[in-house]
Design an enzyme around this catalytic site. Structure first.
Site, mmCIF file in Angstrom:
data_model
loop_
_atom_site.group_PDB
_atom_site.id
_atom_site.type_symbol
_atom_site.label_atom_id
_atom_site.label_comp_id
_atom_site.label_asym_id
_atom_site.label_seq_id
_atom_site.Cartn_x
_atom_site.Cartn_y
_atom_site.Cartn_z
ATOM 1 N N HIS A 83 144.309 33.229 46.458
ATOM 2 C CA HIS A 83 144.981 34.413 45.542
ATOM 3 C C HIS A 83 145.504 35.282 46.601
ATOM 4 O O HIS A 83 146.443 34.769 47.682
ATOM 5 C CB HIS A 83 143.622 35.317 44.976
ATOM 6 N N LYS A 118 138.652 29.895 32.478
ATOM 7 C CA LYS A 118 139.704 29.613 33.451
ATOM 8 C C LYS A 118 138.662 29.098 34.466
ATOM 9 O O LYS A 118 137.673 29.676 35.111
ATOM 10 C CB LYS A 118 140.239 30.828 33.941
ATOM 11 N N VAL A 119 138.950 27.745 34.786
ATOM 12 C CA VAL A 119 137.950 26.931 35.846
ATOM 13 C C VAL A 119 139.002 26.336 36.877
ATOM 14 O O VAL A 119 140.156 26.390 36.883
ATOM 15 C CB VAL A 119 137.331 25.892 35.196
ATOM 16 N N SER A 120 138.333 25.871 37.982
ATOM 17 C CA SER A 120 139.261 25.279 39.042
ATOM 18 C C SER A 120 139.366 23.866 38.460
ATOM 19 O O SER A 120 138.511 23.078 37.823
ATOM 20 C CB SER A 120 138.171 24.858 40.274
ATOM 21 N N THR A 180 138.965 24.189 43.430
ATOM 22 C CA THR A 180 139.859 23.354 43.819
ATOM 23 C C THR A 180 140.320 23.473 45.483
ATOM 24 O O THR A 180 140.421 22.681 46.013
ATOM 25 C CB THR A 180 141.296 23.512 43.166
ATOM 26 N N ALA A 181 140.056 24.943 45.639
ATOM 27 C CA ALA A 181 140.341 25.453 47.125
ATOM 28 C C ALA A 181 139.455 24.472 48.140
ATOM 29 O O ALA A 181 139.889 24.026 49.164
ATOM 30 C CB ALA A 181 140.020 26.853 47.543
#
Length: 283
Positions: free
Chosen positions: A157, A59-61, A113-114
């Site tokens: 989150h 699970k990655v950006s 991504t944030a």
């Protein structure tokens, strides 16, 4: 479905959306699915694993995709993409975007991504740009802002639901900025898998994730203990809100709409020289 018996190494976060999505597969409850060896890691760590080519499924950006697509394939399910779920910029006292000029900002990862959304936002809203950027695990950011160790924090989150408990103020919502600017849903976290697994195993992985998502939706109570055990003492109601926000139709199938949102993000970022260009057909 033919699968290889050797466990696939999968790493995802301990956040409720990931543990909810992967509970059934991780516990051997998906008939015929490949066995997996699960490890938990913060997004900054999984992004680094992807860049080093470590791990079979990660699970990655979405922001890290341009750096890893030669070795990893983007899977069409399991990730986080939606609306009204963007990262927030928080400060200890009320502030405007202009007040962040030259200030220290904590972020969860420079390849998140944030942070990519934040850089696009800051270029348009913060004259002269911010100052020092510090990378911290996401759960440490709000305490750092509250305690004055940084001037502002970029949070993700469940912080959307809990930042007021820390006495913090919302300066901006990166998701609102993105949706207002582009009309697209917000790409956040992606599931990628090693291309070297081959087409048959990649199909098996995709099928396993989709089946795990469907089982989670069909019987939410089955994953509750697993979710809360890894949710860092999160209130159960907050965990449910988190899952409801980040696990949606795009989790089951990214589809054309989701892929268009991802392409728009990476194209805009590449146009600003924030990431390398992504070749057509890369995913």
């Amino acid at each position: 479905m033919t699968v290889n018996a050797s466990p696939l190494r999968i790493s995802y976060s301990p956040c409720p959306n990931d543990t909810f999505v992967f509970h059934a597969w991780a516990h051997g409850l998906v008939p015929g699915a490949p066995p997996v060896d699960v490890s938990f890691a913060d997004i900054d760590i999984t992004n680094g694993l992807a860049e080093r080519g470590e791990g079979d499924i990660l699970k990655v950006s979405y922001a890290v995709l341009p750096y890893v697509l030669d070795e990893y394939a983007l899977l069409p399910c399991g990730g986080a993409l939606g609306r009204g779920c963007g990262p927030l910029v928080l400060t200890r006292g009320a502030a405007s975007p202009e007040d962040l000029t030259g200030r220290t900002v904590a972020v969860p990862s420079v390849k998140s991504t944030a942070y990519l959304l934040f850089r696009l936002w800051a270029a348009a809203r913060v004259p002269g740009g911010v100052g020092e950027v510090r990378v911290m695990p996401f759960h440490e950011i709000m305490p750092a802002v509250r305690d004055g160790r940084v001037d502002a924090g970029l949070v993700i989150h469940e912080a959307r639901f809990t930042f007021q408990d820390y006495g913090l103020h919302r300066v901006a919502d990166m998701g609102e900025f993105w949706e207002d600017t582009t009309g697209h849903a917000i790409p956040l976290g992606a599931i990628i898998a090693k291309r070297s697994l081959g087409e048959e195993r990649l199909r098996a992985v995709t099928d396993a994730i989709r089946a795990s998502v469907r089982q989670a939706w069909a019987d939410p109570a089955a994953s509750a203990d697993y979710v809360l055990a890894h949710a860092q003492e999160m209130d159960p109601d907050v965990a449910k809100q988190h899952i409801a926000l980040y696990v949606n139709e795009f989790t089951a199938d990214l589809g054309d709409t989701g892929q268009a949102a991802v392409r728009e993000l990476l194209a805009r970022a590449a146009a600003e020289d924030l990431v390398p260009p992504t070749l057509p057909g890369a995913f």
